[in-house]
Design an enzyme around this catalytic site. Structure first.
Site, PDB file in Angstrom:
ATOM      1  N   CYS A   1     -10.332  -4.837   0.007  1.00 31.22           N
ATOM      2  CA  CYS A   1     -11.286  -4.037  -0.212  1.00 31.22           C
ATOM      3  C   CYS A   1     -12.256  -4.261  -1.622  1.00 31.22           C
ATOM      4  CB  CYS A   1     -11.034  -2.618   0.063  1.00 31.22           C
ATOM      5  SG  CYS A   1     -10.163  -1.815  -1.596  1.00 31.22           S
TER       6      CYS A   1
ATOM      7  N   ASN B   1       0.780  -1.203  -0.067  1.00 39.67           N
ATOM      8  CA  ASN B   1      -0.059  -0.047  -0.152  1.00 39.67           C
ATOM      9  C   ASN B   1       0.903   1.170   0.007  1.00 39.67           C
ATOM     10  OD1 ASN B   1       0.629  -0.998   2.695  1.00 39.67           O
ATOM     11  ND2 ASN B   1      -1.064   0.318   3.403  1.00 39.67           N
TER      12      ASN B   1
ATOM     13  N   GLU C   1       0.323   5.126   0.494  1.00 41.19           N
ATOM     14  CA  GLU C   1      -0.446   6.245   0.776  1.00 41.19           C
ATOM     15  C   GLU C   1      -0.095   7.620   0.646  1.00 41.19           C
ATOM     16  OE1 GLU C   1      -1.125   5.695   5.331  1.00 41.19           O
ATOM     17  OE2 GLU C   1      -2.151   3.985   4.767  1.00 41.19           O
TER      18      GLU C   1
ATOM     19  N   GLU D   1      -2.793  -4.742  -3.122  1.00 41.71           N
ATOM     20  CA  GLU D   1      -3.512  -5.515  -4.054  1.00 41.71           C
ATOM     21  C   GLU D   1      -3.191  -5.133  -5.415  1.00 41.71           C
ATOM     22  OE1 GLU D   1      -4.720  -4.922  -1.130  1.00 41.71           O
ATOM     23  OE2 GLU D   1      -5.996  -6.494  -0.348  1.00 41.71           O
TER      24      GLU D   1
ATOM     25  N   CYS E   1     -10.433  -3.249  -4.923  1.00 39.36           N
ATOM     26  CA  CYS E   1      -9.491  -4.282  -5.050  1.00 39.36           C
ATOM     27  C   CYS E   1      -9.984  -5.605  -5.723  1.00 39.36           C
ATOM     28  CB  CYS E   1      -8.505  -4.406  -3.928  1.00 39.36           C
ATOM     29  SG  CYS E   1      -7.608  -3.282  -3.732  1.00 39.36           S
TER      30      CYS E   1
HETATM   31  N1  THU Z   1      -5.057  -1.650   2.534  1.00 32.36           N
HETATM   32  C1  THU Z   1      -4.458  -2.398   1.653  1.00 32.36           C
HETATM   33  O1  THU Z   1      -3.524  -2.290   1.102  1.00 32.36           O
HETATM   34  N2  THU Z   1      -5.089  -3.537   1.431  1.00 32.36           N
HETATM   35  C2  THU Z   1      -6.389  -4.147   2.004  1.00 32.36           C
HETATM   36  O2  THU Z   1      -6.873  -5.161   1.838  1.00 32.36           O
HETATM   37  C3  THU Z   1      -7.058  -3.258   3.196  1.00 32.36           C
HETATM   38  C4  THU Z   1      -6.393  -1.835   3.127  1.00 32.36           C
HETATM   39  C5  THU Z   1      -4.477  -0.370   3.049  1.00 32.36           C
HETATM   40  C6  THU Z   1      -5.141   0.814   2.518  1.00 32.36           C
HETATM   41  C7  THU Z   1      -4.645   1.803   3.582  1.00 32.36           C
HETATM   42  O3  THU Z   1      -3.363   2.273   3.183  1.00 32.36           O
HETATM   43  C8  THU Z   1      -4.340   1.037   4.582  1.00 32.36           C
HETATM   44  O4  THU Z   1      -4.490  -0.314   4.359  1.00 32.36           O
HETATM   45  C9  THU Z   1      -5.600   1.110   5.816  1.00 32.36           C
HETATM   46  O5  THU Z   1      -6.604   1.314   5.314  1.00 32.36           O
END
Ligand code: THU
Length: 132
Positions: free
Chosen positions: A87, A43, A45, A56, A90
Protein backbone atom coordinates in the site's frame (compact mmCIF):
# COMPACT_ATOMS: atom_id res chain seq x y z
CA UNK A 1 14.96 -9.68 -12.33
CA UNK A 2 16.58 -12.26 -10.06
CA UNK A 3 14.97 -12.98 -6.73
CA UNK A 4 15.71 -15.13 -3.69
CA UNK A 5 13.33 -18.13 -3.65
CA UNK A 6 14.11 -18.71 0.05
CA UNK A 7 12.80 -15.25 0.82
CA UNK A 8 9.53 -16.03 -0.94
CA UNK A 9 9.24 -19.34 0.92
CA UNK A 10 9.90 -17.54 4.21
CA UNK A 11 7.13 -15.03 3.49
CA UNK A 12 4.76 -17.91 2.70
CA UNK A 13 5.49 -19.60 6.01
CA UNK A 14 5.31 -16.33 7.98
CA UNK A 15 1.95 -15.54 6.35
CA UNK A 16 0.36 -18.32 8.38
CA UNK A 17 0.97 -16.20 11.51
CA UNK A 18 -0.96 -13.23 10.19
CA UNK A 19 -3.65 -11.95 12.52
CA UNK A 20 -6.47 -11.00 10.17
CA UNK A 21 -9.78 -11.92 11.83
CA UNK A 22 -11.62 -8.91 10.33
CA UNK A 23 -10.55 -9.05 6.69
CA UNK A 24 -9.58 -12.73 6.58
CA UNK A 25 -6.84 -11.53 4.24
CA UNK A 26 -3.53 -12.88 5.43
CA UNK A 27 -0.30 -11.34 4.18
CA UNK A 28 3.28 -12.38 4.88
CA UNK A 29 6.50 -10.48 4.21
CA UNK A 30 10.17 -11.41 4.41
CA UNK A 31 12.81 -8.70 4.30
CA UNK A 32 16.44 -9.53 3.52
CA UNK A 33 19.28 -7.29 4.63
CA UNK A 34 22.45 -6.66 2.65
CA UNK A 35 24.23 -8.86 5.22
CA UNK A 36 21.88 -11.74 4.33
CA UNK A 37 19.69 -11.75 7.45
CA UNK A 38 15.96 -12.24 7.02
CA UNK A 39 13.20 -10.58 9.04
CA UNK A 40 9.57 -11.58 8.85
CA UNK A 41 6.35 -9.66 9.15
CA UNK A 42 2.62 -10.31 8.99
CA UNK A 43 -0.42 -8.09 8.98
CA UNK A 44 -1.76 -7.54 12.48
CA UNK A 45 -5.32 -6.25 12.58
CA UNK A 46 -7.19 -4.62 15.42
CA UNK A 47 -10.81 -4.31 16.47
CA UNK A 48 -10.23 -0.59 15.93
CA UNK A 49 -9.68 -1.33 12.23
CA UNK A 50 -7.57 1.70 11.39
CA UNK A 51 -4.82 0.56 13.74
CA UNK A 52 -4.00 -2.40 11.50
CA UNK A 53 -0.37 -2.77 10.52
CA UNK A 54 0.55 -4.33 7.18
CA UNK A 55 2.96 -7.24 6.80
CA UNK A 56 5.54 -5.05 5.06
CA UNK A 57 5.72 -2.52 7.88
CA UNK A 58 5.85 -5.27 10.51
CA UNK A 59 8.87 -6.78 8.75
CA UNK A 60 10.46 -3.34 8.50
CA UNK A 61 10.09 -2.54 12.20
CA UNK A 62 11.38 -6.00 13.15
CA UNK A 63 14.54 -5.39 11.10
CA UNK A 64 15.09 -1.90 12.50
CA UNK A 65 14.56 -3.22 16.04
CA UNK A 66 17.43 -5.64 15.43
CA UNK A 67 19.62 -2.75 14.28
CA UNK A 68 19.37 -3.77 10.60
CA UNK A 69 18.74 -0.84 8.26
CA UNK A 70 20.58 -1.98 5.15
CA UNK A 71 17.93 -3.71 3.11
CA UNK A 72 18.21 -5.54 -0.16
CA UNK A 73 14.98 -7.34 -0.98
CA UNK A 74 11.44 -7.88 0.28
CA UNK A 75 9.07 -10.69 -0.65
CA UNK A 76 5.33 -10.21 -0.15
CA UNK A 77 2.85 -13.09 -0.21
CA UNK A 78 -0.94 -13.17 -0.22
CA UNK A 79 -3.26 -15.94 -1.30
CA UNK A 80 -4.70 -14.19 -4.35
CA UNK A 81 -4.70 -14.91 -8.05
CA UNK A 82 -3.85 -11.28 -8.85
CA UNK A 83 -0.67 -9.72 -7.44
CA UNK A 84 -0.88 -7.55 -4.34
CA UNK A 85 1.62 -4.72 -4.07
CA UNK A 86 2.49 -2.73 -0.92
CA UNK A 87 0.00 0.00 0.00
CA UNK A 88 1.05 3.64 -0.30
CA UNK A 89 1.92 3.93 3.40
CA UNK A 90 4.18 0.87 3.22
CA UNK A 91 5.91 2.15 0.09
CA UNK A 92 6.85 5.36 1.87
CA UNK A 93 7.84 3.48 5.03
CA UNK A 94 10.13 1.09 3.14
CA UNK A 95 11.66 3.91 1.10
CA UNK A 96 13.09 5.39 4.29
CA UNK A 97 15.89 2.81 4.32
CA UNK A 98 16.19 1.79 0.67
CA UNK A 99 14.25 3.62 -2.03
CA UNK A 100 15.62 1.13 -4.56
CA UNK A 101 14.64 -1.97 -2.57
CA UNK A 102 13.92 -5.04 -4.69
CA UNK A 103 10.28 -6.13 -4.34
CA UNK A 104 9.10 -9.67 -5.06
CA UNK A 105 5.34 -10.09 -5.35
CA UNK A 106 4.09 -13.65 -4.94
CA UNK A 107 1.20 -15.80 -3.90
CA UNK A 108 1.17 -19.17 -2.15
CA UNK A 109 2.20 -21.03 -5.29
CA UNK A 110 3.94 -18.67 -7.71
CA UNK A 111 5.90 -15.44 -8.09
CA UNK A 112 3.89 -12.82 -9.98
CA UNK A 113 6.71 -10.36 -10.69
CA UNK A 114 9.67 -8.50 -9.28
CA UNK A 115 10.26 -4.77 -9.43
CA UNK A 116 11.95 -2.01 -7.45
CA UNK A 117 10.45 0.29 -4.85
CA UNK A 118 11.50 3.21 -7.06
CA UNK A 119 9.14 1.86 -9.70
CA UNK A 120 6.33 1.57 -7.16
CA UNK A 121 6.99 4.98 -5.60
CA UNK A 122 8.51 7.40 -8.10
CA UNK A 123 9.19 10.92 -6.84
CA UNK A 124 9.13 9.71 -3.22
CA UNK A 125 9.24 12.26 -0.46
CA UNK A 126 12.69 11.97 1.11
CA UNK A 127 15.24 13.63 3.37
CA UNK A 128 16.89 15.41 0.46
CA UNK A 129 13.57 17.05 -0.42
CA UNK A 130 12.94 17.90 3.23
CA UNK A 131 16.27 19.68 3.58
CA UNK A 132 16.25 21.54 0.26
N1 THU B 1 -2.31 -5.73 3.82
C1 THU B 1 -0.99 -6.01 4.00
O1 THU B 1 -0.58 -6.51 5.05
N2 THU B 1 -0.14 -5.71 2.99
C2 THU B 1 -0.50 -5.23 1.77
O2 THU B 1 0.34 -5.04 0.92
C3 THU B 1 -1.91 -4.97 1.50
C4 THU B 1 -2.84 -5.10 2.64
C5 THU B 1 -3.25 -6.11 4.87
C6 THU B 1 -3.89 -5.02 5.66
C7 THU B 1 -5.18 -5.68 6.11
O3 THU B 1 -4.92 -6.42 7.31
C8 THU B 1 -5.51 -6.66 5.02
O4 THU B 1 -4.31 -6.84 4.28
C9 THU B 1 -6.62 -6.21 4.09
O5 THU B 1 -6.38 -4.94 3.62
Amino acid sequence: MEYDPNLVEGARIAREWAYAPYSNFKVGAALKTKSGKIFYGVNVENVSYGLTICAERSAAVTAVTAGEREWEEIAIVADTEKPITPCGACRQFLAEFNPALKVVVANTTKVHFTCTLTELLPYAFNLETLES
